[in-house]
Motif scaffolding. Structure first.
Motif, PDB file in Angstrom:
ATOM      1  N   HIS A 153     -15.364 -24.623 -26.842  1.00 46.86           N
ATOM      2  CA  HIS A 153     -13.818 -24.516 -27.214  1.00 46.86           C
ATOM      3  C   HIS A 153     -13.756 -23.932 -28.622  1.00 46.86           C
ATOM      4  N   HIS A 182     -11.801 -21.003 -31.496  1.00 43.42           N
ATOM      5  CA  HIS A 182     -10.654 -19.989 -31.723  1.00 43.42           C
ATOM      6  C   HIS A 182     -10.991 -18.782 -32.242  1.00 43.42           C
ATOM      7  N   ASP A 210      -2.995 -25.273 -26.329  1.00 44.31           N
ATOM      8  CA  ASP A 210      -3.553 -24.825 -27.694  1.00 44.31           C
ATOM      9  C   ASP A 210      -3.070 -23.466 -27.881  1.00 44.31           C
TER      10      ASP A 210
END
Ligand code: CO
Length: 648
Positions: free
Chosen positions: A220, A222, A30
């Motif tokens: 998860h 960002h 990622d």
């Protein structure tokens, strides 16, 4: 035994209350997908994988997502070979992949037989943990993947794609988690692909999931909005046992939060990740050396995207919108598109914005703005979405939009993959003999036929005859683009207003006796030297300026080239191209044209196709009459506003 345990406990402070925290490293999937446009090479990975394997991570996310496509398409690497090499050099830590449910590692649904064989081979080649998601959170698109992973002995992690909308409530996510639990997933992950999960919401959501399902939960996120580290702290305290991090130099911005920072934070809590800090230091230095070569160009100056907190549109999606609008000479309409996008998303039932729904919603919004009328142009992908072929949207589709697309048809209500015939029996018919070397090749070909075939042909060449992989050509092009622009290019890119401003600035710079002055405007960085103006990026070598800002004439600076002069028009209604694109007279090779000169058409009949932004738009007759003339050639480019045919 007991004595040794007690002795060990004494050496670590807080030993009695330490709770293990599992950390997944996303650096090799990622992180570089987010920061380097997925351009990490297998040899880059091989240079550090043994150290990463020693660091003590719970798992390494190394495969799936966009890496499969990019390996074949741009790097001319075999993704299966990459996986085998990683497994061979990282035998200790479980390997993890991101699987797009029924979309496997592609952008559409594939039949069950392809998905099942893909999972079997992925297990055999080294994947231990499969993170499975669906863009619409429709578990019917995830159930075959979960079944296959369990059949071949893998760990099936069910993902909850997180988004914000009036219909996405904690209750709704809990209901989804229970559906995944019924499919016997081994763990759950809250997948916050846009980085919009707030710390408070993470606490609420994780608490509810722990209470209602009692399955291990991973987070998860960002770092896009800057909330990521705080979100992990609150989420872990609420009961999430695992988090996704990247090594610091590959973290932050649109990537994951940094692992070193998270360790420091959790060190003062009972949660203990037990990672080897020396290993992390080595890994960090390795990527510090590599990053200048690999990082995507034009990285945003601001590592935080404050807009995402307002409009919730992922950063990658905005850069796609920009390039689509640039193709249409309509970059100035981006603010209108950003305003339209939430309306289009609401009409389409609030899908989370992730591959492939982000593309569908994005392009439909662009078309709604450019056409001057909403849903005047509807590409095939939107039609299929409304027909239910991507799955069940989170909320019902707007009645008017549904009626426009479906007319009297009914949307499908079954699992979309039930409509697909098995593919494997005839999968490689038509592939020249000798190109397919393994079972894995067959699966690569099923998922990306054109791309895989090109790769197979390239691979079959003697090494010294192979042309450079596309990624090398891409780099050369980037280097050329960084060269200072010529005077005509500057004139094309600047508006009259820019010229007035520059003239003004140039005289002020002269008055201040500055040698050099840099201004940023939209996508341009302009360096003024004395009275000269020069365009380029920051790192472009500066060269004597070819044009003088003070002397440039505003009238010589049209913003875009005018469309070609229309051919003389007979009496009748011209049919203008709605977008810059390619004109097609028939639906495909060998198919008869939609209309010929002399044909009679009714209102709404399809006249032709204009392909733009990789989507196919059917152009319908606005009036009834006879096709008097067809002015465009099949397969030739057309510009917005250019008459393609005349109906009278
Ligand atoms: Co992600």
């Amino acid at each position: 035994m007991t004595a040794r345990k007690t002795a060990a406990k004494k050496t670590t402070p807080h030993a009695t209350k330490r709770i293990p925290l599992r950390i997944t490293d996303t650096t090799l999937r990622d992180a570089h997908q987010s920061l380097w446009a997925t351009r990490m090479r297998t040899k880059d990975i091989m240079g550090i994988i043994d150290t990463i394997d020693q660091a003590g991570y719970y798992s390494l996310e190394v495969w799936g997502g966009a890496t499969f496509d990019v390996c074949l398409r741009f790097l001319r690497e075999n993704p299966w070979e990459r996986l085998r090499m990683i497994k061979a050099h990282a035998p200790k830590t479980p390997l993890q992949m991101l699987l797009r449910g029924q979309n496997v590692v592609g952008y559409k649904n594939y039949p069950d037989d392809v998905l099942d064989r893909f999972v079997e081979l992925a297990c055999r080649n080294g994947v231990d943990i499969f993170r499975i998601f669906d863009a619409l959170n429709d578990v019917r698109n995830m159930e075959q993947a979960i079944r296959s992973v369990k059949r071949y002995g893998g760990h099936a992690q069910g993902a909850i794609s997180y988004t914000i909308s009036p219909v996405h409530t904690v209750e709704k996510y809990v209901q989804l988690a229970k559906e995944l639990q019924a499919l016997e997933v081994d763990s759950l992950v809250i997948k916050d692909m846009a980085g919009i999960l707030s710390p408070i919401m993470a606490e609420k959501l994780v608490s509810a999931l722990v209470r209602e399902t009692n399955i291990p939960i991973q987070l998860h996120t960002h770092a896009t909005s800057g909330m990521g580290t705080a979100t992990y702290v609150e989420g872990v305290r609420a009961g999430a046992g695992a988090i996704d991090c990247a090594i610091s130099v590959m973290s932050s911005s649109s990537s994951q939060p940094p692992v070193e920072t998270m360790l420091a934070i959790f060190n003062e809590t009972p949660y203990h990740a037990n990672l080897d800090v020396d290993c992390l230091r080595k890994i960090c230095r390795y990527f510090e050396d590599l990053a200048p070569k690999r990082a995507a160009k034009n990285m945003p100056i601001n590592p935080i995207d404050p807009d995402i907190l307002v409009h919730h549109i992922p950063g990658g999606m905005i850069s796609n919108l920009r390039s689509q609008l640039a193709q249409q000479d309509a970059l100035d309409r981006l603010p209108e598109v950003l305003e339209e996008l939430p309306r289009t998303r609401a009409d389409m039932g609030y899908p989370p914005l992730v591959t492939p729904t982000s593309q569908i919603v994005g392009i439909q919004s662009v078309l709604n703005v450019l056409a001057g009328e909403r849903y005047a142009m509807i590409p095939e992908e939107t039609r299929n979405y409304v027909k239910g072929q991507y799955g069940r949207p989170p909320a019902p589709i707007d009645k008017k939009l549904a009626k426009t697309v479906l007319v009297k048809e009914k949307p499908i209500t079954c699992r979309p993959a039930d409509m697909l015939e098995p593919m494997l029996p005839t999968a490689t018919d038509g592939v020249p003999a000798g190109l397919i070397e393994s079972e894995e090749d067959v699966i690569s070909y099923c998922i990306f036929p054109e791309v895989a075939l090109e790769y197979f042909k390239w691979r079959a060449m003697p090494t010294e005859e192979r042309p450079d992989p596309p990624v090398v050509l891409e780099q050369q092009k980037e280097m050329e683009e960084q060269a200072p622009a010529s005077a005509p290019e500057i004139q094309r890119l600047l508006t009259n207003e820019d010229y007035r401003e520059l003239n003004d600035l140039a005289s002020r710079v002269a008055a201040l006796q500055l040698q050099e002055f840099t201004i940023r405007r939209n996508d341009l960085t302009l360096s003024l030297r004395g009275s000269g103006v020069q365009m380029g990026s920051d790192i472009a070598p500066t060269a004597p300026a070819p044009a003088s800002a003070a002397s440039a004439s505003p009238t010589s600076a049209p913003k875009t080239a005018a469309p070609p002069e229309p051919a003389a028009i007979d009496d009748g209604t011209p049919i203008p191209a709605p977008l810059n694109g390619t004109f097609y007279q028939s639906p495909g090779p060998g198919k008869p044209p939609f209309v010929k000169e002399g044909d009679t058409v009714n209102v709404g009949d399809t006249l032709c196709i204009v392909e733009a932004m990789k989507l196919f738009n059917q152009i319908k007759a606005p009036v009834a009459g006879k096709v008097l003339r067809i002015l465009s050639q099949h397969g030739e480019p057309v510009q917005k506003g250019q008459p393609m045919m005349i109906i009278g």
